[in-house]
Design an enzyme around this catalytic site. Structure first.
Site, mmCIF file in Angstrom:
data_model
loop_
_atom_site.group_PDB
_atom_site.id
_atom_site.type_symbol
_atom_site.label_atom_id
_atom_site.label_comp_id
_atom_site.label_asym_id
_atom_site.label_seq_id
_atom_site.Cartn_x
_atom_site.Cartn_y
_atom_site.Cartn_z
ATOM 1 N N PRO A 2 0.840 -1.209 0.000
ATOM 2 C CA PRO A 2 0.000 0.000 0.000
ATOM 3 C C PRO A 2 0.873 1.256 0.000
ATOM 4 O O PRO A 2 1.819 1.347 0.768
ATOM 5 C CB PRO A 2 -0.786 -0.095 1.312
ATOM 6 C CG PRO A 2 -0.564 -1.477 1.821
ATOM 7 C CD PRO A 2 0.704 -1.978 1.230
ATOM 8 N N GLU A 3 0.591 2.171 -0.900
ATOM 9 C CA GLU A 3 1.301 3.446 -0.952
ATOM 10 C C GLU A 3 0.358 4.537 -0.429
ATOM 11 O O GLU A 3 -0.748 4.255 -0.004
ATOM 12 C CB GLU A 3 1.775 3.734 -2.382
ATOM 13 C CG GLU A 3 2.753 2.672 -2.878
ATOM 14 C CD GLU A 3 3.372 3.021 -4.232
ATOM 15 O OE1 GLU A 3 3.503 4.205 -4.544
ATOM 16 O OE2 GLU A 3 3.733 2.082 -4.962
ATOM 17 N N HIS A 93 -5.982 -14.594 7.986
ATOM 18 C CA HIS A 93 -4.959 -13.596 8.328
ATOM 19 C C HIS A 93 -5.520 -12.403 9.117
ATOM 20 O O HIS A 93 -5.001 -11.305 9.036
ATOM 21 C CB HIS A 93 -4.238 -13.086 7.078
ATOM 22 C CG HIS A 93 -3.740 -14.172 6.199
ATOM 23 N ND1 HIS A 93 -2.776 -15.074 6.591
ATOM 24 C CD2 HIS A 93 -4.092 -14.533 4.942
ATOM 25 C CE1 HIS A 93 -2.538 -15.930 5.616
ATOM 26 N NE2 HIS A 93 -3.328 -15.635 4.604
ATOM 27 N N ARG A 112 1.050 -11.079 5.054
ATOM 28 C CA ARG A 112 2.517 -11.197 5.143
ATOM 29 C C ARG A 112 3.081 -10.723 6.474
ATOM 30 O O ARG A 112 4.255 -10.917 6.743
ATOM 31 C CB ARG A 112 3.157 -10.473 3.957
ATOM 32 C CG ARG A 112 2.662 -11.094 2.636
ATOM 33 C CD ARG A 112 3.389 -10.587 1.437
ATOM 34 N NE ARG A 112 4.810 -10.902 1.489
ATOM 35 C CZ ARG A 112 5.683 -10.501 0.564
ATOM 36 N NH1 ARG A 112 5.250 -9.778 -0.456
ATOM 37 N NH2 ARG A 112 6.951 -10.812 0.673
ATOM 38 N N LYS A 150 22.999 14.575 -4.417
ATOM 39 C CA LYS A 150 22.986 13.144 -4.073
ATOM 40 C C LYS A 150 23.472 12.275 -5.228
ATOM 41 O O LYS A 150 23.166 12.551 -6.382
ATOM 42 C CB LYS A 150 21.571 12.712 -3.685
ATOM 43 C CG LYS A 150 21.315 12.727 -2.200
ATOM 44 C CD LYS A 150 19.966 12.081 -1.919
ATOM 45 C CE LYS A 150 19.568 12.165 -0.452
ATOM 46 N NZ LYS A 150 20.394 11.401 0.445
#
Ligand SMILES: [Zn+2]
Length: 272
Positions: A2-3, A93, A112, A150
């Site tokens: 999930p973002e 789950h 997970r 960077k």
């Protein structure tokens, strides 16, 4: 995984369905996820009679607030929330269940088990991370010497959760395509004009994804069990071998591997 848009969607849905309700009980169906559950403290925060004030997003985490305290919830790789209608564990789950006095309830489900529930303490150090929904904040960050010098790729920078909260693989790649920057390009080679373009595209794409219920790749489903539809608008993510969607471009979308994860790009539109 999930973002930001998917996490924001859970925040919106939990608020819409449960904010203001009185809590009956919280149940844990195992001892740990990524970390052991602080059962005693969490049970006090979600104790009988406390009010579920609501929740908000902090980077890619959620903060659940009750009248007796707050909890950071990370969805990890596969966490989600589902309404439940019984005190018996029925979802596969299902690791946490929260019951309300009015008979409603929701479960935290995480196949997970990389997610966590952690008590948010008043003296937790405040980490200032950039909110990718705010164009100005992104631009300010990108134009610092710290970023422009960077030596990592621009994709790695976008996904650095210590700097920017909530952009993962999907939205990093989609934003880079729209800004016409190769995910391989080194930060030190990105021009000021490109940084500005990128800071314009990121909030637009995230807001659109929130509006469309997120991207349902892998297992993501919203609280009410529906799929998001933003994946139908993906222009590069998962489109190996398909034509670039930019008008007049003859490019074919390529998949490459960066730091062990897939990246997709149009070699014509996105320059290194
Ligand atoms: Zn192209």
């Amino acid at each position: 995984m999930p973002e930001l848009p998917e996490v924001q969607n859970f925040a919106n849905a939990l608020n819409k369905n449960y904010a203001g309700l009185k809590i009956k009980e919280i149940k844990f169906h195992r001892e740990n996820l990524r970390y052991p559950f602080e059962k005693k403290e969490l049970s006090e925060i979600f104790a009988l009679g406390n009010k579920f004030v609501g929740c908000y997003r902090e980077g890619k985490q959620l903060v659940l607030e009750t009248s007796q305290g707050s909890v950071n919830v990370s969805l990890g790789m596969s966490g989600s929330f589902k309404p439940i209608h019984s005190s018996k564990v029925k979802e596969k789950h299902q690791h946490v269940s929260l019951f309300f006095e009015n008979g409603e309830a929701f479960a935290y489900v995480d196949p997970r088990r990389f997610g966590f529930w952690k008590v948010k303490k008043a003296n937790d150090p405040v980490t200032l991370i950039c909110d990718p929904l705010i164009q100005k904040d992104l631009e300010d960050l990108f134009l610092t010497e710290q970023v422009s010098s960077k030596n990592c790729s621009v994709k790695d920078l976008l996904m650095d959760q210590k700097l920017i909260g909530g952009i993962g693989n999907i939205y990093a790649l989609e934003a880079l395509y729209l800004a016409k920057i190769s995910p391989l390009k080194l930060c030190s080679n990105v021009t000021i004009k490109e940084w500005k373009q990128l800071s314009n595209e990121i909030p637009k794409i995230l807001l659109k994804a929130i509006e469309l219920g997120g991207s349902s790749v892998a297992t993501y489903l919203s609280l009410n069990g529906t799929k998001g539809s933003f994946q139908d608008l993906h222009q590069v993510y998962g489109r190996t071998g398909e034509n670039c969607l930019k008008k007049g471009c003859k490019g074919v979308i390529q998949r490459i591997v960066q730091k062990g994860r897939s990246s997709w790009l149009c070699p014509f539109c996105q320059k290194e």
